[in-house]
Design an enzyme around this catalytic site. Structure first.
Site, PDB file in Angstrom:
ATOM      1  CG  HIS A  40       3.309   1.128  -5.556  1.00 46.57           C
ATOM      2  ND1 HIS A  40       3.451   2.097  -4.593  1.00 46.57           N
ATOM      3  CD2 HIS A  40       3.904   0.015  -5.066  1.00 46.57           C
ATOM      4  CE1 HIS A  40       4.105   1.595  -3.565  1.00 46.57           C
ATOM      5  NE2 HIS A  40       4.404   0.347  -3.811  1.00 46.57           N
ATOM      6  CB  SER A  52       5.546   3.783   0.686  1.00 48.02           C
ATOM      7  OG  SER A  52       5.140   3.017  -0.409  1.00 48.02           O
ATOM      8  NE  ARG A  53      10.945   1.755   3.808  1.00 48.15           N
ATOM      9  CZ  ARG A  53      11.015   1.116   4.964  1.00 48.15           C
ATOM     10  NH1 ARG A  53      11.403   1.760   6.031  1.00 48.15           N
ATOM     11  NH2 ARG A  53      10.746  -0.158   5.065  1.00 48.15           N
ATOM     12  CD  GLN A  90       7.889  -7.286   3.718  1.00 46.00           C
ATOM     13  OE1 GLN A  90       7.049  -8.043   3.250  1.00 46.00           O
ATOM     14  NE2 GLN A  90       8.541  -6.429   2.940  1.00 46.00           N
ATOM     15  N   GLY A 112       9.389  -4.354  -8.511  1.00 48.53           N
ATOM     16  CA  GLY A 112      10.206  -3.194  -8.870  1.00 48.53           C
ATOM     17  C   GLY A 112      11.686  -3.450  -8.595  1.00 48.53           C
ATOM     18  CD  GLN A 131      10.654  -7.324  -2.330  1.00 52.64           C
ATOM     19  OE1 GLN A 131      10.480  -7.256  -1.127  1.00 52.64           O
ATOM     20  NE2 GLN A 131       9.972  -6.589  -3.191  1.00 52.64           N
ATOM     21  CE  LYS A 151      11.978   1.968  -3.351  1.00 55.95           C
ATOM     22  NZ  LYS A 151      12.609   1.541  -2.070  1.00 55.95           N
ATOM     23  N   GLY A 208       0.814  -1.217   0.000  1.00 57.92           N
ATOM     24  CA  GLY A 208       0.000   0.000   0.000  1.00 57.92           C
ATOM     25  C   GLY A 208       0.839   1.254   0.000  1.00 57.92           C
ATOM     26  CB  ALA A 209       1.984   3.843   1.394  1.00 58.52           C
TER      27      ALA A 209
HETATM   28  O1  PAF Z   1       8.100  -4.759  -2.005  1.00 58.86           O
HETATM   29  C1  PAF Z   1       7.128  -4.818  -1.235  1.00 58.86           C
HETATM   30  O2  PAF Z   1       6.288  -3.929  -1.194  1.00 58.86           O
HETATM   31  C2  PAF Z   1       6.980  -6.018  -0.306  1.00 58.86           C
HETATM   32  O3  PAF Z   1       8.227  -6.484   0.102  1.00 58.86           O
HETATM   33  C3  PAF Z   1       6.143  -7.156  -0.905  1.00 58.86           C
HETATM   34  C4  PAF Z   1       6.777  -7.739  -2.146  1.00 58.86           C
HETATM   35  C5  PAF Z   1       4.753  -6.630  -1.252  1.00 58.86           C
HETATM   36  C6  PAF Z   1       5.993  -8.278   0.109  1.00 58.86           C
HETATM   37  O4  PAF Z   1       5.375  -7.842   1.285  1.00 58.86           O
END
Ligand code: PAF
Length: 280
Positions: free
Chosen positions: A36, A186-187, A60, A147, A153, A149, A30-31
């Protein structure tokens, strides 16, 4: 646009969809910002329908404070998603994503999770792996969008999909930047005016690194970056690394036929910002 708040309702709806139709999935916390939305638009172009999840995943976050202060803007998120013609939004509760107990599983990501973000955020990638695997099981997407960024991940999700033979195509999406180069996050909304003004230095530094990457050795570049942030009173460098794009292992020696990327994490007060850039 349909909004579902339980796994049961989402899956009932997904079952009505013709099996031959492709589902693009964009997992988010979200945010939502323009970054996004650009991913949702890409997913929309490449699939018959798009599912976006909004779920602030507790496992996480390594710091309770960071989880607590994570921005939640559901009404605005829904408005923005409607404008991108998103088909389905999934906003599950914690108990639905984590039936039983809120705990992450342990993954073997072949070491990709031990460096950079993984070294500084204990258990972060097990939390990401757990939630993304669960969301894939629920949504069963054809393609899932991540993404760049969060490049580490992205590589970790690729590894999880490859090792777990999960039938989904992972689609990387370029970093979306503000006009002054700051990677959208979002931060960013939590930055003070002074911090926001200073934050483009992060991307600027990466661009400077790219410029000199072929001529200078890595130790020189490392010191240059450390010096830039030492002399800055607003931004504090957490790490800067030049790493192999595939293994994510940092290096002090450039090898031929190897693709490198620069990775950086910086604190602006309590706000942690990350960025990365392909160097060759
Ligand atoms: O990148 C994110 O926003 C999060 O790490 C994700 C992939 C939605 C998992 O919670």
């Amino acid at each position: 646009m349909n909004v579902f708040k339980t796994v049961e309702l989402l899956q009932k709806n997904l079952m009505l969809i013709d099996k031959n139709r492709s589902i693009g999935f964009v997992p988010t916390m979200g945010a939502l910002h323009k970054g996004h939305l650009s991913i949702v638009k890409k997913a929309k172009k490449e699939n018959d329908l798009v599912v976006v999840s909004i779920f602030v995943n507790p496992t996480q976050f390594d710091k309770a404070d960071d989880l607590k202060s994570y921005p939640v803007t559901i009404d605005n998120d829904l408005k923005l998603l409607k404008e991108t013609h998103c088909d389905i939004v999934f906003i599950p509760a914690v108990e639905d994503v984590y039936p039983g107990n809120v705990q992450s599983s342990n993954f073997d990501f072949d070491g990709l999770d031990k460096v950079m973000e993984g070294a500084f955020r204990d258990g972060h990638f097990d939390g990401v792996g757990t939630v993304v695997k669960r969301l894939f099981e629920i949504v069963k997407p054809t393609r899932a969008y991540f993404g760049e960024k969060d490049f580490q991940q992205l590589q970790i999700i690729n590894k999880m999909v490859e090792k777990g033979k999960i039938p989904v195509q992972i689609v990387p999406c370029e970093i979306y930047r503000e006009n002054d180069g700051l990677a959208m996050s979002s931060r960013n909304t939590r930055l003070s005016e002074a911090q926001r003004k200073e934050a483009p230095l992060i991307h600027q530094t990466l661009l400077n690194v790219k410029k000199i990457f072929s001529e200078k050795d890595i130790k020189y570049i490392q010191k240059m970056v450390e010096d830039i942030f030492k002399s800055n009173t607003i931004l504090e460098l957490e790490y800067f690394e030049i790493a192999d794009t595939n293994t994510l292992l940092s290096t002090n020696n450039k090898l031929p036929n190897t693709s490198y990327r620069a990775f950086i994490a910086v604190f602006a007060g309590k706000v942690r910002l990350i960025d990365n850039l392909a160097l060759n």
